[in-house]
Design a protein around this motif. Structure first.
Motif, PDB file in Angstrom:
ATOM      1  N   ASN A 151       3.617  10.543  13.225  1.00  0.00           N
ATOM      2  CA  ASN A 151       4.275   9.219  13.105  1.00  0.00           C
ATOM      3  C   ASN A 151       3.600   8.497  11.953  1.00  0.00           C
ATOM      4  OD1 ASN A 151       3.696   9.398  16.502  1.00  0.00           O
ATOM      5  ND2 ASN A 151       5.807   9.412  15.783  1.00  0.00           N
ATOM      6  N   HIS A 152       4.345   7.745  11.199  1.00  0.00           N
ATOM      7  CA  HIS A 152       3.681   6.964  10.157  1.00  0.00           C
ATOM      8  C   HIS A 152       2.888   5.809  10.774  1.00  0.00           C
ATOM      9  CE1 HIS A 152       4.701   8.875   6.456  1.00  0.00           C
ATOM     10  NE2 HIS A 152       5.990   8.949   6.783  1.00  0.00           N
ATOM     11  N   CYS A 210       9.159  -2.610   4.259  1.00  0.00           N
ATOM     12  CA  CYS A 210       8.550  -1.293   4.069  1.00  0.00           C
ATOM     13  C   CYS A 210       9.628  -0.222   3.868  1.00  0.00           C
ATOM     14  CB  CYS A 210       7.675  -0.928   5.267  1.00  0.00           C
ATOM     15  SG  CYS A 210       6.160  -1.914   5.394  1.00  0.00           S
ATOM     16  N   THR A 211       9.250   0.885   3.225  1.00  0.00           N
ATOM     17  CA  THR A 211      10.165   1.992   2.986  1.00  0.00           C
ATOM     18  C   THR A 211       9.574   3.273   3.555  1.00  0.00           C
ATOM     19  OG1 THR A 211      11.036   1.005   0.955  1.00  0.00           O
ATOM     20  CG2 THR A 211      11.317   3.378   1.225  1.00  0.00           C
ATOM     21  N   PHE A 212      10.423   4.034   4.273  1.00  0.00           N
ATOM     22  CA  PHE A 212      10.021   5.311   4.852  1.00  0.00           C
ATOM     23  C   PHE A 212      10.929   6.391   4.273  1.00  0.00           C
ATOM     24  CE2 PHE A 212       8.929   1.908   7.710  1.00  0.00           C
ATOM     25  CZ  PHE A 212       7.674   2.249   8.209  1.00  0.00           C
ATOM     26  N   SER A 213      10.347   7.315   3.511  1.00  0.00           N
ATOM     27  CA  SER A 213      11.143   8.313   2.798  1.00  0.00           C
ATOM     28  C   SER A 213      10.576   9.705   3.009  1.00  0.00           C
ATOM     29  CB  SER A 213      11.158   8.015   1.292  1.00  0.00           C
ATOM     30  OG  SER A 213      11.677   6.731   1.034  1.00  0.00           O
ATOM     31  N   ASN A 264       5.590   7.873   2.623  1.00  0.00           N
ATOM     32  CA  ASN A 264       6.308   9.071   2.195  1.00  0.00           C
ATOM     33  C   ASN A 264       5.857  10.304   2.969  1.00  0.00           C
ATOM     34  OD1 ASN A 264       7.768   7.718   0.254  1.00  0.00           O
ATOM     35  ND2 ASN A 264       6.358   8.223  -1.414  1.00  0.00           N
ATOM     36  N   SER A 265       6.840  11.110   3.393  1.00  0.00           N
ATOM     37  CA  SER A 265       6.576  12.445   3.922  1.00  0.00           C
ATOM     38  C   SER A 265       7.077  13.432   2.882  1.00  0.00           C
ATOM     39  CB  SER A 265       7.305  12.665   5.252  1.00  0.00           C
ATOM     40  OG  SER A 265       6.830  11.772   6.247  1.00  0.00           O
ATOM     41  N   ASN A 266       6.166  14.089   2.193  1.00  0.00           N
ATOM     42  CA  ASN A 266       6.585  14.927   1.065  1.00  0.00           C
ATOM     43  C   ASN A 266       5.952  16.309   1.099  1.00  0.00           C
ATOM     44  OD1 ASN A 266       3.999  13.962   0.451  1.00  0.00           O
ATOM     45  ND2 ASN A 266       4.340  14.205  -1.743  1.00  0.00           N
ATOM     46  N   VAL A 267       5.484  16.726   2.273  1.00  0.00           N
ATOM     47  CA  VAL A 267       4.914  18.062   2.429  1.00  0.00           C
ATOM     48  C   VAL A 267       5.588  18.727   3.618  1.00  0.00           C
ATOM     49  CG1 VAL A 267       2.804  19.391   2.815  1.00  0.00           C
ATOM     50  CG2 VAL A 267       2.708  17.287   1.471  1.00  0.00           C
ATOM     51  N   ALA A 268       6.058  19.952   3.442  1.00  0.00           N
ATOM     52  CA  ALA A 268       6.750  20.642   4.531  1.00  0.00           C
ATOM     53  C   ALA A 268       5.835  20.845   5.732  1.00  0.00           C
ATOM     54  CB  ALA A 268       7.288  21.979   4.031  1.00  0.00           C
ATOM     55  N   THR A 286       0.838  -1.203   0.000  1.00  0.00           N
ATOM     56  CA  THR A 286       0.000   0.000   0.000  1.00  0.00           C
ATOM     57  C   THR A 286       0.872   1.252   0.000  1.00  0.00           C
ATOM     58  OG1 THR A 286      -1.659  -1.235   1.252  1.00  0.00           O
ATOM     59  CG2 THR A 286      -1.900   1.154   1.173  1.00  0.00           C
ATOM     60  N   TYR A 287       0.406   2.280  -0.682  1.00  0.00           N
ATOM     61  CA  TYR A 287       1.154   3.533  -0.831  1.00  0.00           C
ATOM     62  C   TYR A 287       0.549   4.595   0.080  1.00  0.00           C
ATOM     63  CZ  TYR A 287       3.636   7.248  -3.366  1.00  0.00           C
ATOM     64  OH  TYR A 287       4.450   8.292  -3.719  1.00  0.00           O
ATOM     65  N   PHE A 288       1.336   5.044   1.068  1.00  0.00           N
ATOM     66  CA  PHE A 288       0.926   6.097   1.993  1.00  0.00           C
ATOM     67  C   PHE A 288       1.730   7.358   1.672  1.00  0.00           C
ATOM     68  CE2 PHE A 288       0.018   2.150   4.164  1.00  0.00           C
ATOM     69  CZ  PHE A 288      -1.138   2.384   4.915  1.00  0.00           C
ATOM     70  N   GLU A 289       1.031   8.478   1.464  1.00  0.00           N
ATOM     71  CA  GLU A 289       1.738   9.708   1.135  1.00  0.00           C
ATOM     72  C   GLU A 289       0.900  10.921   1.528  1.00  0.00           C
ATOM     73  OE1 GLU A 289       4.280  10.379  -2.567  1.00  0.00           O
ATOM     74  OE2 GLU A 289       2.458  11.514  -3.031  1.00  0.00           O
TER      75      GLU A 289
END
Length: 404
Positions: A346-347, A364-367, A336-340, A306-309
């Motif tokens: 916490n994810h 899993c990947t945390f970026s 993904n954390s991609n917003v300032a 699953t894609y979390f963003e």
């Protein structure tokens, strides 16, 4: 053969003719064409699909287990109120079961479409009503009802949790008139149903699941509103054994998914994005909220690929463990954390208040990117409690500051 229903009503039909064809409801080619059969006597009671021709004969739709709403007077122009036509089509199927068919169009609905199967007593008694559109981009149901009322409701069995549904709904959109208003689809006492290619937009609660178990959603989208999928106990069952394949829960200001006391939620692929960003909601807002799960079994939830963003609030996944021991699995998921700002605290967050909690996140990947600044106060995985287990074999953390 007659061009329209009104033309047939005005006709003197010879007694020798036992069936007649109407080419359209209002005019030929409008999609409401149907075959009618002569009745031996006046129907009792007279229903919306009956009519009387000028010679005194009564006519009924020829037996057909697919009820096209245009045969009952639906226009589908997004302006005309089509509620009565859709309700008539549902009533037509009530004793026989079959398919409620909504062809391409926009149908304005001002009263709940109630599909009531509570009188059924067997798994296969033939009265299940399936709902079929021509694709979620083509068949649109416009919610024009009060704020906390569903556009369409499915009632399952009155004993147990809908043991006899075995139905399929597919190919339509429920569209709210203003963001955060109305309930899209409400399921009561429902089990063993399949929902495919259904989009819900601009609603308060998109899917309200009460006493729902063993159902599957495929390629369904819930976007813009307060809560995407809300499951809860009412009479018989906690939400459990619910499977979502390639689905999307996004842009909800409270929760993309909220399950109370449920278990065995399985989410395969798809995405959970942009939740808990907007004004409204309460302090518990997060993308996925599993509140005291485990009542129907030990696995609270499993997310696979699953894609979390772009989620905000407390967590991408928050699990409050109050009484039962549970396992939470995330396998090969992307976080993904991609917003300032705003950003998720916490994810994955486990609030351990009672029973033991086991979290497994292999592969899993945390970026982070696009201006987001990592912070040691925001660990990607956070346990609030000590009675917990944790495995992260093969997990990848790109920000050392946020590594658990």
């Amino acid at each position: 053969m007659y061009d329209s229903r009104s033309e047939a009503i005005a006709a003197q039909v010879p007694a020798a003719i036992k069936t007649l064809q109407i080419l359209g409801y209002y005019s030929g080619g409008d999609g409401g064409g149907a075959l009618y059969r002569r009745l031996l006597a006046a129907p009792s009671p007279v229903k919306p699909w009956h009519f009387r021709s000028a010679d005194g004969a009564w006519w009924d739709l020829a037996s057909n287990r697919e009820a096209n709403v245009r045969r009952f007077g639906a226009v589908g122009d997004g302006v005309t109120d089509d509620t009565q036509a859709v309700l008539a089509a549902v009533e037509y199927l009530a004793s026989t079961g079959g398919v409620l068919y909504l062809p391409v169009g926009k149908y304005l609905i001002s009263r709940t479409i109630d599909i009531d199967l509570s009188a059924s007593t067997l798994d296969t008694d033939g009265t299940t009503i399936n709902v079929k559109g021509d694709g979620s981009g083509n068949t649109i149901l416009i919610h024009a009802i009060a704020a906390d009322v569903p556009l369409i409701r499915l009632r399952g069995g009155s004993i147990g949790a809908g043991i006899h549904i075995w139905g399929k709904w597919s190919g339509f959109t429920v569209h709210g008139q203003t963001t955060g208003s109305g309930i899209g689809i409400q399921l009561l006492l429902t089990a063993y149903a399949l929902f495919e290619d259904i989009t819900t937009l601009h609603l308060n609660v998109h899917w309200d699941l009460q006493d729902v178990l063993s159902c599957t959603w495929m390629r369904c989208q819930a976007r813009w509103g307060a809560i995407g999928f809300r499951g809860r106990h009412n009479m018989y069952s906690m939400p459990n054994a619910l499977t979502f394949v390639g689905c999307q829960a996004s842009l909800q200001y409270q929760h993309g998914i909220q399950m109370n006391n449920g278990s065995a939620l399985t989410w395969i692929g798809g995405s959970i994005e942009g939740n808990a960003h907007y004004s409204g909601g309460d302090v518990n807002k997060c993308a996925v909220f599993l509140n005291d799960p485990g009542y129907e079994g030990g696995v609270a939830a499993t997310f696979v690929g699953t894609y979390f963003e772009s989620n905000a609030g407390l967590a991408s996944i928050r699990v409050v463990v109050a009484t039962k021991q549970v396992t939470v699995n995330c396998q090969g998921c992307t976080f993904n954390s991609n917003v300032a700002d705003p950003y998720v605290q916490n994810h994955i967050r486990i609030d351990q208040l009672g029973g033991f909690a086991q979290l497994n996140i292999p592969g899993c990947t945390f970026s982070s990117y696009n201006g987001y600044t990592p912070n040691t106060a925001r660990k990607v995985v956070k346990f609030y409690g000590t009675n917990c287990g944790f495995t992260d074999t093969g997990a990848l953390y790109t920000d050392a500051a946020e590594r658990p």
